[in-house]
Design a protein around this motif. Structure first.
Motif, PDB file in Angstrom:
ATOM      1  N   LEU A  63       0.821  -1.206   0.000  1.00 24.77           N
ATOM      2  CA  LEU A  63       0.000   0.000   0.000  1.00 24.77           C
ATOM      3  C   LEU A  63       0.854   1.255   0.000  1.00 24.77           C
ATOM      4  CD1 LEU A  63      -2.807  -1.097   2.477  1.00 24.77           C
ATOM      5  CD2 LEU A  63      -3.034  -0.744   0.000  1.00 24.77           C
ATOM      6  N   LYS A  64       2.041   1.169   0.568  1.00 24.90           N
ATOM      7  CA  LYS A  64       2.941   2.328   0.616  1.00 24.90           C
ATOM      8  C   LYS A  64       3.717   2.513  -0.682  1.00 24.90           C
ATOM      9  CE  LYS A  64       6.602   4.359   3.414  1.00 24.90           C
ATOM     10  NZ  LYS A  64       7.430   4.219   4.606  1.00 24.90           N
ATOM     11  N   THR A  65       4.144   1.422  -1.301  1.00 23.32           N
ATOM     12  CA  THR A  65       5.087   1.541  -2.423  1.00 23.32           C
ATOM     13  C   THR A  65       4.493   1.289  -3.798  1.00 23.32           C
ATOM     14  OG1 THR A  65       5.782  -0.765  -2.225  1.00 23.32           O
ATOM     15  CG2 THR A  65       7.026   0.870  -0.937  1.00 23.32           C
ATOM     16  N   THR A  66       3.219   0.906  -3.868  1.00 18.45           N
ATOM     17  CA  THR A  66       2.612   0.670  -5.176  1.00 18.45           C
ATOM     18  C   THR A  66       1.300   1.439  -5.288  1.00 18.45           C
ATOM     19  OG1 THR A  66       1.189  -1.214  -4.612  1.00 18.45           O
ATOM     20  CG2 THR A  66       3.499  -1.713  -5.130  1.00 18.45           C
ATOM     21  N   ARG A  67       0.805   1.499  -6.497  1.00 16.19           N
ATOM     22  CA  ARG A  67      -0.504   2.108  -6.732  1.00 16.19           C
ATOM     23  C   ARG A  67      -1.527   1.039  -7.107  1.00 16.19           C
ATOM     24  NH1 ARG A  67      -1.153   7.612  -8.402  1.00 16.19           N
ATOM     25  NH2 ARG A  67       0.477   8.807  -7.421  1.00 16.19           N
ATOM     26  N   LEU A  68      -1.217  -0.199  -6.743  1.00 19.04           N
ATOM     27  CA  LEU A  68      -2.143  -1.288  -7.042  1.00 19.04           C
ATOM     28  C   LEU A  68      -3.494  -1.022  -6.394  1.00 19.04           C
ATOM     29  CD1 LEU A  68       0.110  -4.429  -6.400  1.00 19.04           C
ATOM     30  CD2 LEU A  68      -0.691  -3.583  -8.613  1.00 19.04           C
ATOM     31  N   SER A  96      -8.746   1.526   7.727  1.00 26.85           N
ATOM     32  CA  SER A  96      -8.958   0.807   6.472  1.00 26.85           C
ATOM     33  C   SER A  96      -7.750   0.997   5.555  1.00 26.85           C
ATOM     34  CB  SER A  96     -10.208   1.341   5.767  1.00 26.85           C
ATOM     35  OG  SER A  96      -9.962   2.639   5.256  1.00 26.85           O
ATOM     36  N   PRO A  97      -7.575   0.128   4.556  1.00 27.98           N
ATOM     37  CA  PRO A  97      -6.472   0.314   3.603  1.00 27.98           C
ATOM     38  C   PRO A  97      -6.557   1.668   2.887  1.00 27.98           C
ATOM     39  CG  PRO A  97      -7.437  -1.865   3.333  1.00 27.98           C
ATOM     40  CD  PRO A  97      -8.313  -1.116   4.298  1.00 27.98           C
ATOM     41  N   ARG A  98      -7.763   2.079   2.553  1.00 26.57           N
ATOM     42  CA  ARG A  98      -7.955   3.363   1.859  1.00 26.57           C
ATOM     43  C   ARG A  98      -7.524   4.523   2.750  1.00 26.57           C
ATOM     44  NH1 ARG A  98     -12.262   2.066  -0.504  1.00 26.57           N
ATOM     45  NH2 ARG A  98     -11.327   1.870  -2.523  1.00 26.57           N
ATOM     46  N   MET A 103      -3.563   8.662   4.438  1.00 20.85           N
ATOM     47  CA  MET A 103      -2.658   9.167   5.461  1.00 20.85           C
ATOM     48  C   MET A 103      -1.224   9.263   4.923  1.00 20.85           C
ATOM     49  SD  MET A 103      -1.499   7.439   9.045  1.00 20.85           S
ATOM     50  CE  MET A 103      -0.454   6.350   8.121  1.00 20.85           C
ATOM     51  N   LEU A 104      -0.792   8.230   4.193  1.00 20.14           N
ATOM     52  CA  LEU A 104       0.552   8.256   3.611  1.00 20.14           C
ATOM     53  C   LEU A 104       0.714   9.405   2.624  1.00 20.14           C
ATOM     54  CD1 LEU A 104       1.147   4.460   2.914  1.00 20.14           C
ATOM     55  CD2 LEU A 104       2.293   5.867   4.645  1.00 20.14           C
ATOM     56  N   ARG A 105      -0.300   9.595   1.769  1.00 21.30           N
ATOM     57  CA  ARG A 105      -0.242  10.694   0.795  1.00 21.30           C
ATOM     58  C   ARG A 105      -0.190  12.045   1.496  1.00 21.30           C
ATOM     59  NH1 ARG A 105      -3.940   7.785  -2.351  1.00 21.30           N
ATOM     60  NH2 ARG A 105      -5.656   9.007  -1.553  1.00 21.30           N
ATOM     61  N   GLN A 106      -1.032  12.207   2.516  1.00 23.31           N
ATOM     62  CA  GLN A 106      -1.062  13.470   3.242  1.00 23.31           C
ATOM     63  C   GLN A 106       0.264  13.727   3.949  1.00 23.31           C
ATOM     64  OE1 GLN A 106      -3.594  15.772   3.006  1.00 23.31           O
ATOM     65  NE2 GLN A 106      -1.984  17.027   3.886  1.00 23.31           N
ATOM     66  N   ALA A 111       5.258  16.806   4.188  1.00 26.58           N
ATOM     67  CA  ALA A 111       6.723  16.843   4.210  1.00 26.58           C
ATOM     68  C   ALA A 111       7.251  17.675   3.034  1.00 26.58           C
ATOM     69  CB  ALA A 111       7.292  15.426   4.155  1.00 26.58           C
ATOM     70  N   GLU A 112       6.621  17.506   1.875  1.00 28.42           N
ATOM     71  CA  GLU A 112       7.029  18.274   0.697  1.00 28.42           C
ATOM     72  C   GLU A 112       6.780  19.766   0.922  1.00 28.42           C
ATOM     73  OE1 GLU A 112       5.584  18.503  -3.880  1.00 28.42           O
ATOM     74  OE2 GLU A 112       5.787  16.500  -3.012  1.00 28.42           O
ATOM     75  N   GLN A 113       5.634  20.103   1.485  1.00 27.34           N
ATOM     76  CA  GLN A 113       5.308  21.502   1.753  1.00 27.34           C
ATOM     77  C   GLN A 113       6.283  22.095   2.763  1.00 27.34           C
ATOM     78  OE1 GLN A 113       2.903  23.344   0.146  1.00 27.34           O
ATOM     79  NE2 GLN A 113       4.009  25.006   1.143  1.00 27.34           N
TER      80      GLN A 113
END
Length: 124
Positions: A63-68, A96-98, A103-106, A111-113
């Motif tokens: 879930l962290k390293t793929t977009r499957l 949930s996985p979603r 959360m990972l994306r946010q 961090a980027e911001q």
């Protein structure tokens, strides 16, 4: 290599073909089921616990390293359907996985911001 780490790597290798029954793991390792069960017992673990641990680790990683799609992740982890996977993931992580992916994306966006803000502050 310890019984636990050897077992986990075999389980992870077998996972894409469906739930890795102890018979399949024993065959892959070149051991009888009974000998394998004895070794696991001596190490204080069970087949079910090690499979669950491997599934959890693989789920977090995928879930962290793929977009499957979540359904594909569920299939690759040997779950019968996405809802079974979602229930297990909820049990493991409390979300949930979603929600985990969001959360990972946010976290990555935050961090980027922060990096952009630090660069701007350094130039001032």
């Amino acid at each position: 290599m310890s019984v636990k780490s050897e077992y986990q790597s075999v389980v992870e290798a077998l996972m894409p073909d469906g739930y890795p029954a102890i018979e399949r793991v024993a065959e892959h390792i070149g051991s009888s089921v009974r000998t394998l069960q004895r070794r696991l017992s001596e190490a204080g673990v069970t087949h079910t616990a090690l499979v669950e641990h491997a599934r959890r680790d693989m789920a977090l990683r995928k879930l962290k390293t793929t977009r499957l799609p979540i359904g594909q992740v569920a299939k690759e982890l040997g779950f019968r359907d996405p809802s079974s996977f979602s229930r297990a993931f909820q049990r493991w992580t409390g979300m949930s996985p979603r929600t985990y992916r969001r959360m990972l994306r946010q976290t990555a966006l935050d961090a980027e911001q922060k990096q952009l803000n630090n660069r701007s502050a350094d130039r001032s």
